[in-house]
Design a protein around this motif. Sequence first.
Motif, PDB file in Angstrom:
ATOM      1  N   GLY A  45       0.839  -1.189   0.000  1.00 28.80           N
ATOM      2  CA  GLY A  45       0.000   0.000   0.000  1.00 28.80           C
ATOM      3  C   GLY A  45       0.873   1.237   0.000  1.00 28.80           C
ATOM      4  O   GLY A  45       2.079   1.166   0.224  1.00 28.80           O
ATOM      5  N   TYR A  46       0.253   2.391  -0.252  1.00 28.79           N
ATOM      6  CA  TYR A  46       1.042   3.623  -0.275  1.00 28.79           C
ATOM      7  C   TYR A  46       0.191   4.802   0.196  1.00 28.79           C
ATOM      8  O   TYR A  46      -1.039   4.781   0.117  1.00 28.79           O
ATOM      9  CB  TYR A  46       1.625   3.896  -1.659  1.00 28.79           C
ATOM     10  CG  TYR A  46       0.616   3.935  -2.790  1.00 28.79           C
ATOM     11  CD1 TYR A  46      -0.075   5.106  -3.109  1.00 28.79           C
ATOM     12  CD2 TYR A  46       0.370   2.805  -3.575  1.00 28.79           C
ATOM     13  CE1 TYR A  46      -0.986   5.147  -4.160  1.00 28.79           C
ATOM     14  CE2 TYR A  46      -0.536   2.827  -4.622  1.00 28.79           C
ATOM     15  CZ  TYR A  46      -1.210   4.008  -4.909  1.00 28.79           C
ATOM     16  OH  TYR A  46      -2.122   4.042  -5.944  1.00 28.79           O
ATOM     17  N   ASP A  47       0.888   5.833   0.704  1.00 32.29           N
ATOM     18  CA  ASP A  47       0.191   7.012   1.212  1.00 32.29           C
ATOM     19  C   ASP A  47       0.008   8.059   0.111  1.00 32.29           C
ATOM     20  O   ASP A  47       0.200   7.768  -1.079  1.00 32.29           O
ATOM     21  CB  ASP A  47       0.914   7.574   2.446  1.00 32.29           C
ATOM     22  CG  ASP A  47       2.236   8.262   2.115  1.00 32.29           C
ATOM     23  OD1 ASP A  47       2.575   8.428   0.916  1.00 32.29           O
ATOM     24  OD2 ASP A  47       2.957   8.651   3.057  1.00 32.29           O
ATOM     25  N   ILE A  48      -0.354   9.286   0.528  1.00 33.42           N
ATOM     26  CA  ILE A  48      -0.793  10.292  -0.444  1.00 33.42           C
ATOM     27  C   ILE A  48       0.344  11.091  -1.065  1.00 33.42           C
ATOM     28  O   ILE A  48       0.108  11.952  -1.919  1.00 33.42           O
ATOM     29  CB  ILE A  48      -1.810  11.282   0.213  1.00 33.42           C
ATOM     30  CG1 ILE A  48      -1.158  12.217   1.205  1.00 33.42           C
ATOM     31  CG2 ILE A  48      -3.033  10.597   0.694  1.00 33.42           C
ATOM     32  CD1 ILE A  48      -0.518  11.661   2.443  1.00 33.42           C
ATOM     33  N   GLY A  77      -4.156   3.697   4.544  1.00 26.73           N
ATOM     34  CA  GLY A  77      -3.404   3.984   5.755  1.00 26.73           C
ATOM     35  C   GLY A  77      -2.531   2.791   6.105  1.00 26.73           C
ATOM     36  O   GLY A  77      -2.799   1.651   5.696  1.00 26.73           O
ATOM     37  N   THR A  78      -1.483   3.031   6.875  1.00 29.30           N
ATOM     38  CA  THR A  78      -0.566   1.960   7.251  1.00 29.30           C
ATOM     39  C   THR A  78      -1.298   0.788   7.902  1.00 29.30           C
ATOM     40  O   THR A  78      -0.994  -0.382   7.646  1.00 29.30           O
ATOM     41  CB  THR A  78       0.511   2.501   8.209  1.00 29.30           C
ATOM     42  OG1 THR A  78       1.320   3.450   7.514  1.00 29.30           O
ATOM     43  CG2 THR A  78       1.405   1.389   8.734  1.00 29.30           C
ATOM     44  N   SER A  99       5.070   9.119   6.617  1.00 26.36           N
ATOM     45  CA  SER A  99       4.265   9.582   7.738  1.00 26.36           C
ATOM     46  C   SER A  99       4.240  11.100   7.812  1.00 26.36           C
ATOM     47  O   SER A  99       3.739  11.758   6.913  1.00 26.36           O
ATOM     48  CB  SER A  99       4.778   8.950   9.036  1.00 26.36           C
ATOM     49  OG  SER A  99       3.954   9.266  10.116  1.00 26.36           O
ATOM     50  N   HIS A 100       4.834  11.689   8.855  1.00 30.59           N
ATOM     51  CA  HIS A 100       4.754  13.131   9.093  1.00 30.59           C
ATOM     52  C   HIS A 100       6.027  13.861   8.670  1.00 30.59           C
ATOM     53  O   HIS A 100       6.182  15.045   8.971  1.00 30.59           O
ATOM     54  CB  HIS A 100       4.510  13.390  10.586  1.00 30.59           C
ATOM     55  CG  HIS A 100       5.569  12.800  11.465  1.00 30.59           C
ATOM     56  ND1 HIS A 100       5.558  11.482  11.845  1.00 30.59           N
ATOM     57  CD2 HIS A 100       6.690  13.344  12.009  1.00 30.59           C
ATOM     58  CE1 HIS A 100       6.613  11.240  12.605  1.00 30.59           C
ATOM     59  NE2 HIS A 100       7.321  12.360  12.721  1.00 30.59           N
ATOM     60  N   ASN A 101       6.925  13.192   7.947  1.00 27.65           N
ATOM     61  CA  ASN A 101       8.143  13.862   7.501  1.00 27.65           C
ATOM     62  C   ASN A 101       7.848  14.884   6.395  1.00 27.65           C
ATOM     63  O   ASN A 101       6.811  14.805   5.737  1.00 27.65           O
ATOM     64  CB  ASN A 101       9.159  12.839   6.993  1.00 27.65           C
ATOM     65  CG  ASN A 101       9.825  12.075   8.115  1.00 27.65           C
ATOM     66  OD1 ASN A 101       9.365  11.005   8.496  1.00 27.65           O
ATOM     67  ND2 ASN A 101      10.883  12.617   8.661  1.00 27.65           N
ATOM     68  N   GLY A 244      -0.167  11.666   8.516  1.00 30.71           N
ATOM     69  CA  GLY A 244      -0.388  11.362   7.108  1.00 30.71           C
ATOM     70  C   GLY A 244      -0.764   9.937   6.804  1.00 30.71           C
ATOM     71  O   GLY A 244      -1.599   9.684   5.936  1.00 30.71           O
ATOM     72  N   ASP A 245      -0.176   8.960   7.514  1.00 26.69           N
ATOM     73  CA  ASP A 245      -0.455   7.561   7.205  1.00 26.69           C
ATOM     74  C   ASP A 245      -1.391   6.923   8.221  1.00 26.69           C
ATOM     75  O   ASP A 245      -1.580   5.714   8.229  1.00 26.69           O
ATOM     76  CB  ASP A 245       0.837   6.753   7.070  1.00 26.69           C
ATOM     77  CG  ASP A 245       1.598   6.604   8.386  1.00 26.69           C
ATOM     78  OD1 ASP A 245       1.497   7.513   9.232  1.00 26.69           O
ATOM     79  OD2 ASP A 245       2.290   5.584   8.571  1.00 26.69           O
ATOM     80  N   VAL A 246      -1.971   7.737   9.105  1.00 24.36           N
ATOM     81  CA  VAL A 246      -3.087   7.363   9.976  1.00 24.36           C
ATOM     82  C   VAL A 246      -2.698   6.402  11.097  1.00 24.36           C
ATOM     83  O   VAL A 246      -3.572   5.829  11.731  1.00 24.36           O
ATOM     84  CB  VAL A 246      -4.288   6.768   9.170  1.00 24.36           C
ATOM     85  CG1 VAL A 246      -5.615   6.935   9.903  1.00 24.36           C
ATOM     86  CG2 VAL A 246      -4.426   7.409   7.805  1.00 24.36           C
ATOM     87  N   ASP A 247      -1.412   6.217  11.353  1.00 22.64           N
ATOM     88  CA  ASP A 247      -1.078   5.286  12.446  1.00 22.64           C
ATOM     89  C   ASP A 247      -1.086   5.974  13.810  1.00 22.64           C
ATOM     90  O   ASP A 247      -0.907   5.316  14.829  1.00 22.64           O
ATOM     91  CB  ASP A 247       0.243   4.558  12.192  1.00 22.64           C
ATOM     92  CG  ASP A 247       1.453   5.466  12.199  1.00 22.64           C
ATOM     93  OD1 ASP A 247       1.285   6.701  12.175  1.00 22.64           O
ATOM     94  OD2 ASP A 247       2.588   4.949  12.219  1.00 22.64           O
TER      95      ASP A 247
END
Length: 454
Positions: A45-48, A77-78, A99-101, A244-247
Motif C-alpha cells: 500500500g502507499y500514502d498520499i 493507511g498503514t 508519515s509526518h516527515n 499522514g499515514d493514519v497510524d
Amino acid sequence: MGSLVRAFKAYDIRGRLPEELNEEIAYRIGRGYSDYLKAKKVAVGYDIRLSSESLANALQKGLIDGGAEVLDLGLVGTEEVYFATSHLKLDGGIMVTASHNPKEYNGMKLIREQSKPISGDSGLDEIKHLVATQDYTQSEDIVLYESKSQRYDICGEYTQHLLGYLNRDVLRPLRIVVNAGNGAAGHMLDNLEAYLPFEFIKINHNPDGNFPNGIPNPLLPENRQATIDAVIEHKADFGVAWDGDVDRCFLFDENGQFIEGYYIVGMLAQAFLNKEPKTKIIHDPRLTWNTIDVVTKAGGIAVQSKTGHAFIKERMRQEDAVYGGEMSAHHYFRDFAYCDSGMLPWLLIAELVSEQGQSLSQFVEKAQNSYPISGEINRHVSDAKSAVQRVLDVFSDSAVITDKTDGISMEFGDWRFNLRSSNTEPVVRLNVESRGNPELVEVKTKQILALLEE
C-alpha cells in the motif's frame, strides 16, 4: 553501494528524494525483501505523497522478480496494510510512507507474516545487506508484472473489523470534527460513516500530496489550530486529527483543548478493562503513574516496556496484553495482530463518552489534575551521555526508585522523571510528572534542564 542504503533506519526506511530513495532503490528493496523472507504473497500500500505510487510500483516489480505475488492495496493507511497481511494470512506487507516527515521525503514500513514488525535486529539489517550487495537486474516482462499483481480493496473488510470492537447499541449521535490533514484517513472515515450515528465535521478531508494545509503532524502545536477552531465553531463533542499515514490519532476535547497522548492511554486502558477485567496493559516508561493508577484500580495488570513499536509489540505478544499505549499517540491492540491503529482509539473513546454520558474534558480532568506533566521536552546537547550522567549524579542519592528500562527513570515519592537519549542525533528527551503538583513539575523541569545545559 552505501548510497543505496542510506534510507535504512533503526525501525523502518526513510529518506530524502531522490538521492536516498528512488525507484531503483525501491525495486532493490522489493528484491531484498523477497529474497530474505522467501515470501509468496505480499500486500503493498502507499500514502498520499506524490512520489508514493511510483515507488510502490517499482517496489512491486522487485517483489515479483523475487518470486512473490502482490496484492496492490492502492492508497491506504498503514494500518490497512497491517490488517490485510494478518487478515488474509499473507507472508508480509510493505507500506510506502514517510508519515509526518517533510514532503521531500518518503519511506517504507515492512512487516512479515502475522504483521510482525521487521526492524533492525529482526530482518531489516539483513534486507539492507542484500540491497547493498546483490546484483539485482530488473526484468522487462510486463506480462509477468501484470499477472502477478492483483488490485485488492481491503477497506470494506477493514471497516467491519473496526466495527467489531464497538457496542453500537450504546453509541449516541455525537458531533465529531475529523481532520484528515489531507492524508489517508478520509476514505476510512467515509466508509465508517454509514454505520455510525455520528455527525462528522470534515476538514482537510481529501487526500492531497501537495499538503496544501501543511504536513499532517498534530504533535506540532502550529498544526492544531484548524481542529481547535472547527470544534469551537461547530460546538462539537470532540475533535480528532491524524498524521499522514493514519497510524497516530490526536484528540481535542469539546472546548478545543488538545489532550496529551499520556491521558489517552489511561482512557483506552479503562475502556478495555471495562470489557475484559484482569487483563494486562502495556505502557512505556516516559510517563507512567496515571496509567498504573487507572489499570490497578480497574483490576488490570500494568506492564512496562521499552519505548518503540517493535518493543511494545513483542512485549504484548509475550504477555498476551489486550492493549498497549505510548504517550506519543501510538496505540496497539491484541485483536489487531498487536499492531498500532489510528482509527481504533477515537472509536473506543466515542463509545466510552457515549456510554458514560460524560464529556471528554470530564474524563481527562481528574487524570490531568492528579498527574500533571511537563510534556516531552527535547534539548540538543553536545554530549548526551555526559548530560544524562550529570542528572544521575545529582539525583541518585535521593531517588526512591531508579529504573533503566529506557534511558533513566527516577521516582521521588511525589514526582518522577524519565530522561532518554536519541538514537540518531545529539538530543535528550525529558518528561516530568508529579502527584497533583504542577508547580513542582515546573520547578523540577527547570532544574533538570539547567543540568543538561551545563
